[in-house]
Design a protein around this motif. Structure first.
Motif, PDB file in Angstrom:
ATOM      1  N   CYS A 488       3.360 -11.013  -2.801  1.00  0.00           N
ATOM      2  CA  CYS A 488       4.499 -10.559  -3.596  1.00  0.00           C
ATOM      3  C   CYS A 488       4.644 -11.348  -4.886  1.00  0.00           C
ATOM      4  N   GLY A 489       3.633 -12.137  -5.243  1.00  0.00           N
ATOM      5  CA  GLY A 489       3.626 -12.795  -6.541  1.00  0.00           C
ATOM      6  C   GLY A 489       3.128 -11.842  -7.608  1.00  0.00           C
ATOM      7  N   GLU A 490       3.190 -12.276  -8.853  1.00  0.00           N
ATOM      8  CA  GLU A 490       2.789 -11.397  -9.950  1.00  0.00           C
ATOM      9  C   GLU A 490       1.294 -11.092  -9.953  1.00  0.00           C
ATOM     10  N   ALA A 491       0.517 -11.822  -9.150  1.00  0.00           N
ATOM     11  CA  ALA A 491      -0.911 -11.512  -9.026  1.00  0.00           C
ATOM     12  C   ALA A 491      -1.120 -10.089  -8.526  1.00  0.00           C
ATOM     13  N   ALA A 492      -0.158  -9.579  -7.760  1.00  0.00           N
ATOM     14  CA  ALA A 492      -0.281  -8.235  -7.201  1.00  0.00           C
ATOM     15  C   ALA A 492      -0.172  -7.155  -8.266  1.00  0.00           C
ATOM     16  N   ALA A 493       0.212  -7.521  -9.497  1.00  0.00           N
ATOM     17  CA  ALA A 493       0.344  -6.539 -10.579  1.00  0.00           C
ATOM     18  C   ALA A 493      -0.947  -6.367 -11.370  1.00  0.00           C
ATOM     19  N   ASP A 494      -1.941  -7.203 -11.117  1.00  0.00           N
ATOM     20  CA  ASP A 494      -3.219  -7.145 -11.825  1.00  0.00           C
ATOM     21  C   ASP A 494      -4.147  -6.211 -11.050  1.00  0.00           C
ATOM     22  N   PRO A 495      -4.517  -5.041 -11.605  1.00  0.00           N
ATOM     23  CA  PRO A 495      -5.325  -4.073 -10.842  1.00  0.00           C
ATOM     24  C   PRO A 495      -6.660  -4.628 -10.345  1.00  0.00           C
ATOM     25  N   ILE A 496      -7.315  -5.454 -11.153  1.00  0.00           N
ATOM     26  CA  ILE A 496      -8.603  -6.016 -10.718  1.00  0.00           C
ATOM     27  C   ILE A 496      -8.377  -7.044  -9.613  1.00  0.00           C
ATOM     28  N   LEU A 497      -7.411  -7.929  -9.813  1.00  0.00           N
ATOM     29  CA  LEU A 497      -7.113  -8.937  -8.797  1.00  0.00           C
ATOM     30  C   LEU A 497      -6.597  -8.277  -7.523  1.00  0.00           C
ATOM     31  N   ALA A 498      -5.888  -7.157  -7.652  1.00  0.00           N
ATOM     32  CA  ALA A 498      -5.405  -6.438  -6.465  1.00  0.00           C
ATOM     33  C   ALA A 498      -6.579  -6.015  -5.584  1.00  0.00           C
ATOM     34  N   CYS A 499      -7.663  -5.561  -6.213  1.00  0.00           N
ATOM     35  CA  CYS A 499      -8.851  -5.180  -5.440  1.00  0.00           C
ATOM     36  C   CYS A 499      -9.428  -6.392  -4.711  1.00  0.00           C
ATOM     37  N   VAL A 500      -9.451  -7.541  -5.377  1.00  0.00           N
ATOM     38  CA  VAL A 500      -9.939  -8.774  -4.748  1.00  0.00           C
ATOM     39  C   VAL A 500      -9.047  -9.152  -3.570  1.00  0.00           C
TER      40      VAL A 500
END
Length: 566
Positions: A488-500
């Motif tokens: 639930c951090g802002e990392a979840a808003a990055d589409p590429i990082l979301a895939c990781v």
């Protein structure tokens, strides 16, 4: 002549437009402030009243703007309003006025005193220096009869450049006219960056040499790569904008639910702060709430909100997402979000002090009342909320919290923000029903780096391999025990990082609602195996830029193969 600058990417997207700098702040010269001119003793009481009235007027305007915003924007505007009426700051300025200083010079001197203290404390307290300086300048403008400082309204869609921006300025931006945001200072998880993400405008921070760009200069901003192109080739720049527009149209067509191309389900959820932001989130393709921040109900209160007051606020969010998942985080106060009705001693390092779960340990009645309010809000609702505690550091703390939650018939979980909790994720998950990883704090604590420091922006990048390894540890524990692991951090808003993150084993992603479609569309275009390969590629690197590039290369190769097979 074309020039390329690079910074830390925060919000993806491509924008092209003229540069715009904020207007001038009030003059701090001795002459303008009346420094060195002693106020007559019989006039000092009136001068002190003039100062407090100016501070009250600024606080009222900020609270009015908070009432017109939702989510994080409303929260930080409310907190900034509190700074304008902070008793310590007003007391310091009033003391200087009592000795003969003018109200403007006292405001500046008192701010310098507090800024020095905040800076020395570091961490989240140092983050408040920008806010405090913003309050100072607003009060100065009020005292000197000047227009309120801030960001001007552009005549044409423009790229806003700044050394740094106070959240009060960022929260008022109009995405139709401010099409991108670039700052020389700041970090990827600062309040300003989070608000930029909530607005959905490309954002890059920690860009050196930014001051060399004059107003009106055409620049291209790539919020995905962190690249700033000054005076770009027009045809090339417009081609990049057109491609981004094409991709954005594809994203806009995604309506959920979240799943990979081969059917692995990944819940796409929203971060909200109140009923208003929850209702606004339903306009986006989200499946529920992954983080309901409850601090807004407590900030700037002289007394603790009653169980009835809290229950009414929580029920608004439950009703907005009737029958769908809602995860409520218990009060995460302390550090940069102090409670007025709790006597908290000054701490040498508040970010590592009594905050989150630790306030509840010192004041158990606050947590008991909040859990009672959540249970009451759930009565008769279509939604049975999940409840999690922030800043949990040990399995014993997790067990104690879970017992209190289950006594009220609710689903119990905890936040994983402390490296110790990530390392002991298996033992913690044995005590609770789910966990959610707060990547903003987990990154800051893992890298021992102030998230507001421009000098340390690369360290607070959520792509840090050390952080990814900790997330992998937590996800593995969740998979072994068949329990949900969200981010639930802002990392979840990055589409590429979301895939990781999905490749690492994360089962849900919660961020600003505006990011949901981009994340969901990207996941829909790749398989679970591709996500796992991208995660493995990122984990094999030693710095965030390399991790980002390695994961992107895997995903792009998959897209090329998929296009060729169609």
């Amino acid at each position: 002549m074309t020039q390329i600058l690079t910074g830390t990417p925060v919000v993806g997207g491509v924008a092209l437009g003229p540069a715009l700098w904020p207007g001038h702040r009030p003059d701090h010269s001795a002459e303008a402030l009346g420094a060195g001119v002693e106020i007559a003793e019989e006039q000092r009481a009136d001068e002190a009243q003039r100062f407090t009235a100016a501070a009250a007027a600024v606080a009222a305007r900020l609270r009015e703007r908070a009432s017109q915003n939702t989510g994080v924007a409303a929260e930080v505007l409310t907190a900034t309003a509190g700074l304008a009426e902070d008793r310590g700051w007003i007391g310091a300025a009033s003391g200087l006025i009592a000795k003969g200083a003018s109200a403007p010079s006292a405001a500046v001197a008192a701010t310098e005193q507090f800024a020095a203290v905040f800076t020395k404390l570091g961490g989240l307290m140092a983050e408040r220096v920008t806010d405090l300086n913003d309050v100072r300048d607003r009060v100065l403008a009020e005292l000197l009869g000047l227009p309120e400082p801030g960001v001007p309204t552009p005549d044409v869609p423009s790229v806003l450049l700044a050394d740094d921006l106070a959240p009060a300025d960022t929260a008022g931006l109009d995405p139709a006219t401010t099409i991108a945001l670039v700052t020389r200072l700041g970090g990827p998880t600062s309040h300003t960056a989070i608000i930029a993400r909530q607005l959905g405008i490309p954002c890059v921070v920690a860009v050196p040499d930014l001051t060399g760009i004059g107003s009106g200069t055409v620049i291209l901003v790539d919020g995905t790569t962190g690249e700033i192109v000054v005076e770009p080739d027009d045809a090339t720049a417009r081609a990049r904008v057109d491609e981004h527009t094409r991709q954005a149209a594809l994203v806009a067509g995604w309506s959920g639910p979240g799943r990979t191309a081969d059917g692995t389900e990944v819940a796409i959820l929203a971060n909200v702060a109140d009923g208003s932001s929850a209702r606004a989130a339903t306009d986006h393709p989200v499946e529920g709430v992954g983080l309901f921040r409850t601090e807004l109900a407590f900030l700037e209160r002289a007394d603790e909100p009653s169980v009835e007051e809290q229950a009414a606020i929580y029920r608004e969010v439950l009703d907005a997402f009737g029958g769908r998942k809602v995860v409520i985080r218990t009060l995460d106060a302390g550090s940069d979000k102090p409670l007025r009705f709790v006597d908290q001693p000054e701490e040498a390092n508040p970010a590592l002090g009594v905050r989150g779960d630790r306030i509840a340990l010192a004041h158990p009645e606050i947590r008991a009342h909040q859990l009672d309010a959540i249970a009451r809000a759930a009565e008769g609702s279509e939604t049975s909320p999940w409840v999690m505690a922030p800043m949990i550091a040990s399995p014993a703390e997790a067990a104690a919290f879970a017992a209190q939650v289950r006594e009220r018939g609710l689903t119990a979980g905890v936040m994983i923000e402390v490296p110790a909790a990530a390392i002991l994720a298996s033992a913690i998950l044995a005590e609770v029903d789910f966990v959610s990883i707060g990547t903003n704090d987990l990154t800051q604590y893992t890298m021992a780096a102030d998230r507001m420091s421009a000098d340390l922006a690369s360290l607070t990048d959520p792509w840090q391999p050390a952080v990814l390894h900790l997330i992998a540890t937590v996800a593995r524990a969740g998979r072994d025990q068949r329990k949900p692991v969200g981010v639930c951090g802002e990392a979840a808003a990055d589409p590429i990082l979301a895939c990781v993150l999905v490749g690492l084993g994360v089962t849900s992603l919660s961020s600003a609602p505006v990011a949901a479609a981009a994340v969901g569309a990207r996941l829909a275009g790749v398989t679970r195996a591709t996500c796992e390969n991208a995660a493995a590629a990122a984990l094999a690197t030693a710095d965030p830029a390399a991790a980002r590039a390695a994961a992107a290369a895997v995903l792009e190769n998959e897209e090329v193969r998929s296009a060729a097979s169609r």
